[in-house]
Design an enzyme around this catalytic site. Structure first.
Site, short mmCIF file in Angstrom:
data_model
loop_
_atom_site.label_atom_id
_atom_site.label_comp_id
_atom_site.label_asym_id
_atom_site.label_seq_id
_atom_site.Cartn_x
_atom_site.Cartn_y
_atom_site.Cartn_z
N HIS A 55 -2.07 -24.57 36.48
CA HIS A 55 -2.73 -25.25 37.60
C HIS A 55 -4.20 -24.89 37.50
O HIS A 55 -4.54 -23.78 37.07
CB HIS A 55 -2.26 -24.74 38.96
N ASP A 58 -4.88 -21.39 38.59
CA ASP A 58 -4.30 -20.26 37.83
C ASP A 58 -5.37 -19.73 36.88
O ASP A 58 -5.43 -18.54 36.58
CB ASP A 58 -3.12 -20.69 36.96
N MET A 89 0.19 -29.24 28.94
CA MET A 89 0.30 -29.81 30.30
C MET A 89 -0.66 -29.11 31.25
O MET A 89 -0.89 -27.91 31.12
CB MET A 89 1.74 -29.65 30.78
N GLU A 182 7.29 -34.37 39.69
CA GLU A 182 8.34 -33.35 39.84
C GLU A 182 8.87 -33.35 41.28
O GLU A 182 8.14 -33.07 42.22
CB GLU A 182 7.75 -31.98 39.48
N LYS A 184 11.40 -32.09 44.45
CA LYS A 184 12.03 -30.90 45.00
C LYS A 184 12.47 -31.24 46.42
O LYS A 184 11.71 -31.87 47.15
CB LYS A 184 11.02 -29.75 45.00
N GLU A 218 13.14 -30.48 37.40
CA GLU A 218 13.32 -29.02 37.28
C GLU A 218 14.75 -28.65 37.63
O GLU A 218 15.26 -29.03 38.69
CB GLU A 218 12.34 -28.27 38.20
N HIS A 221 15.66 -27.45 41.12
CA HIS A 221 15.43 -28.28 42.30
C HIS A 221 16.62 -29.15 42.69
O HIS A 221 17.03 -29.13 43.85
CB HIS A 221 14.15 -29.10 42.10
N ASP A 246 11.20 -28.92 33.38
CA ASP A 246 11.07 -27.53 33.83
C ASP A 246 12.44 -26.86 33.75
O ASP A 246 13.34 -27.18 34.53
CB ASP A 246 10.55 -27.48 35.28
N ASP A 256 14.60 -21.45 46.36
CA ASP A 256 14.21 -21.79 44.99
C ASP A 256 14.07 -20.50 44.18
O ASP A 256 13.06 -19.81 44.26
CB ASP A 256 12.86 -22.53 45.05
N ASP A 258 14.19 -19.96 40.77
CA ASP A 258 13.41 -20.00 39.52
C ASP A 258 13.81 -18.89 38.54
O ASP A 258 12.96 -18.21 37.96
CB ASP A 258 11.89 -19.89 39.83
N ASP A 288 9.81 -23.02 33.73
CA ASP A 288 9.16 -22.80 35.04
C ASP A 288 10.01 -21.78 35.80
O ASP A 288 10.73 -22.13 36.73
CB ASP A 288 9.04 -24.11 35.80
C1 GCO Z 1 8.42 -24.71 42.23
C2 GCO Z 1 7.73 -25.78 41.44
C3 GCO Z 1 6.40 -25.41 40.89
C4 GCO Z 1 5.80 -26.53 40.05
C5 GCO Z 1 4.45 -26.16 39.56
C6 GCO Z 1 3.85 -27.21 38.67
O1 GCO Z 1 9.18 -23.95 41.63
O2 GCO Z 1 8.28 -24.65 43.43
O3 GCO Z 1 8.58 -26.09 40.41
O4 GCO Z 1 6.50 -24.27 40.14
O5 GCO Z 1 6.57 -26.83 38.93
O6 GCO Z 1 3.65 -25.96 40.67
O7 GCO Z 1 3.40 -28.24 39.41
MN MN Z 2 11.27 -24.23 41.25
MN MN Z 3 8.58 -26.67 38.46
#
Ligand code: GCO
Ligand code: MN
Ligand code: MN
Length: 388
Positions: A55, A58, A89, A182, A184, A218, A221, A246, A256, A258, A288
């Site tokens: 981002h 970041d 990306m 993306e 969610k 993702e 999600h 992702d 979430d 991850d 991700d």
């Molecule tokens: C999450 C999202 C984020 C996005 C990232 C890229 O886990 O809440 O997946 O991680 O992928 O901000 O836009």
């Molecule tokens: Mn996520």
């Molecule tokens: Mn993501």
């Protein structure tokens, strides 16, 4: 024994935000020290990754001066080169700053919507400077807790308008970006607009530049919402709209999480890898995900290596599944073709309709065809578990 080393053709990438995640969660502060983008490049270089995504903020903190930004960019470029890493990306942080507390492109405030578009244009400039060709849009704050607060039809229109504007910007600047949306369902908002990948697949044909736009599904999600992620990816693939993915892991019905790819649902991860490999997905495979809050940076490197290694192992398992004689015999047994009927139903015309109405199809007979799915699923499990 194959080495399962990360294959550059797999384009394994990680986010600056994922490796540098200091282990903060809603209930507690960081458990790891802050590291720089250069440190991240060094960790990923050692782990054997292909690239790093980011981002805007970041890399360049939101309050950095132009001189500070220049130094950060110079150092990061050098570290990327030294570690043989690319930036496929880029994306915009449209969720951390308080200005986005009620959304960015869908905010009720026209000035905030304009600021979100402006910030994205600048972030697109930054991504292009690093060679990024995919631009991800994750609308983390595009949503509502109460539908009294925002009109969901306006939200769709505002989002579309912003994307059309930004497509034109990319075209005019000759950045050659492909946009990847993306979805969610929730978190951080109570409800996020465009809750699943299919929502974006439905939006895309209504945009001014549908060919430029695809999706970035993702794993966590759709899984959070109790849905089958593999099916969403399949739909995107079939529509040639899978521009980015992702990869991570997640338990259903939780926040979430991850988690590291393949750390929870081996079977779902297997079917996902098999789908991507069988249909020659050739975009980046982006992890991700975040290392456990308990890990130190040495363990974060293990997390990165493990993510790629699991993918490579599952890729080999998918090839084994495809080559397994008994599995293939079962696949042939359950997929019953009928060239004459298939010709009839392929395309509608009144002749075919008449013939179909006359076709002798006996439902009791048809229901008797064997479907040895228990055997097939057990064989699949054994391929995954390594006994076949
Ligand atoms: C999450 C999202 C984020 C996005 C990232 C890229 O886990 O809440 O997946 O991680 O992928 O901000 O836009
Ligand atoms: Mn996520
Ligand atoms: Mn993501």
């Amino acid at each position: 024994m194959p080495a399962y080393d990360p294959d550059p053709k797999m384009k394994f990438t990680f986010g600056l935000w994922t490796i540098a995640n200091p282990g903060r969660d809603p209930f507690g502060g960081p458990t790891r020290e802050t590291i720089s983008p250069v440190d991240v490049a060094n960790i990923l270089g050692e782990a054997g990754a292909y690239g790093i995504n980011f981002h805007d903020n970041d890399l360049i903190p939101i309050d950095a001066s132009p001189a500070q930004a220049d130094t950060i960019k110079k150092d990061f470029k050098k570290a990327l080169k030294q570690n043989g890493l690319v930036v496929p990306m880029a994306t915009t942080n449209l969720f951390s700053d308080p200005v986005f507390k009620d959304g960015a492109f869908t905010s009720n405030n026209a000035k905030i919507r304009a600021y979100a578009i402006q910030k994205t244009m600048r972030a697109m400039d930054l991504g292009a400077e690093f060679g990024a060709k995919i631009y991800v849009f994750w609308g983390g704050r595009e949503g509502a807790e109460s539908d009294a607060t925002k009109n969901p039809i306006d939200a769709i229109k505002r989002f579309r308008e912003a994307i059309n504007f930004l497509c034109n910007y990319s075209i005019e600047q000759k950045y050659g970006y492909k946009f990847a949306f993306e979805a969610k369902p929730n978190e951080p908002r109570g409800h996020i607009y465009f809750a699943v990948t299919g929502s974006y697949l439905a939006l895309i044909p209504t945009l001014d530049y549908p060919d430029m736009c695809g999706v970035n599904p993702e794993f966590a999600h759709e899984t959070m919402a109790g849905l089958n992620f593999v099916h969403h990816v399949a739909q995107a693939l079939e529509m040639k709209k899978l521009f980015h993915i992702d990869l991570n892991d997640q338990e259903m019905g939780r926040y979430d999480q991850d988690f590291r790819f393949g750390s929870v649902s081996y079977k779902a991860a297997f079917h996902l890898v098999k789908l991507l490999e069988d249909y020659n997905y050739n975009g980046p495979r982006h992890f991700d995900s975040h290392a456990y809050r308990q890990s130190d940076y040495q363990d974060v490197k293990e997390f990165a290596k493990g993510s790629m290694r699991t993918y490579m192992i599952l890729k080999e398992k998918a090839a084994k599944w495809n080559a397994d004689k008994e599995i293939q015999a079962l696949r042939n047994e359950i997929n019953l073709g009928d060239p004459n009927l298939e010709k009839l139903t392929k395309k509608y015309n009144s002749g075919n309709a008449k013939k179909l109405l006359e076709a002798p199809l006996d439902r009791t007979d048809l229901a008797n065809a064997r479907l040895p799915y228990e055997r097939l699923d057990q064989l699949t499990a054994e391929v995954i578990l390594g006994t076949r």
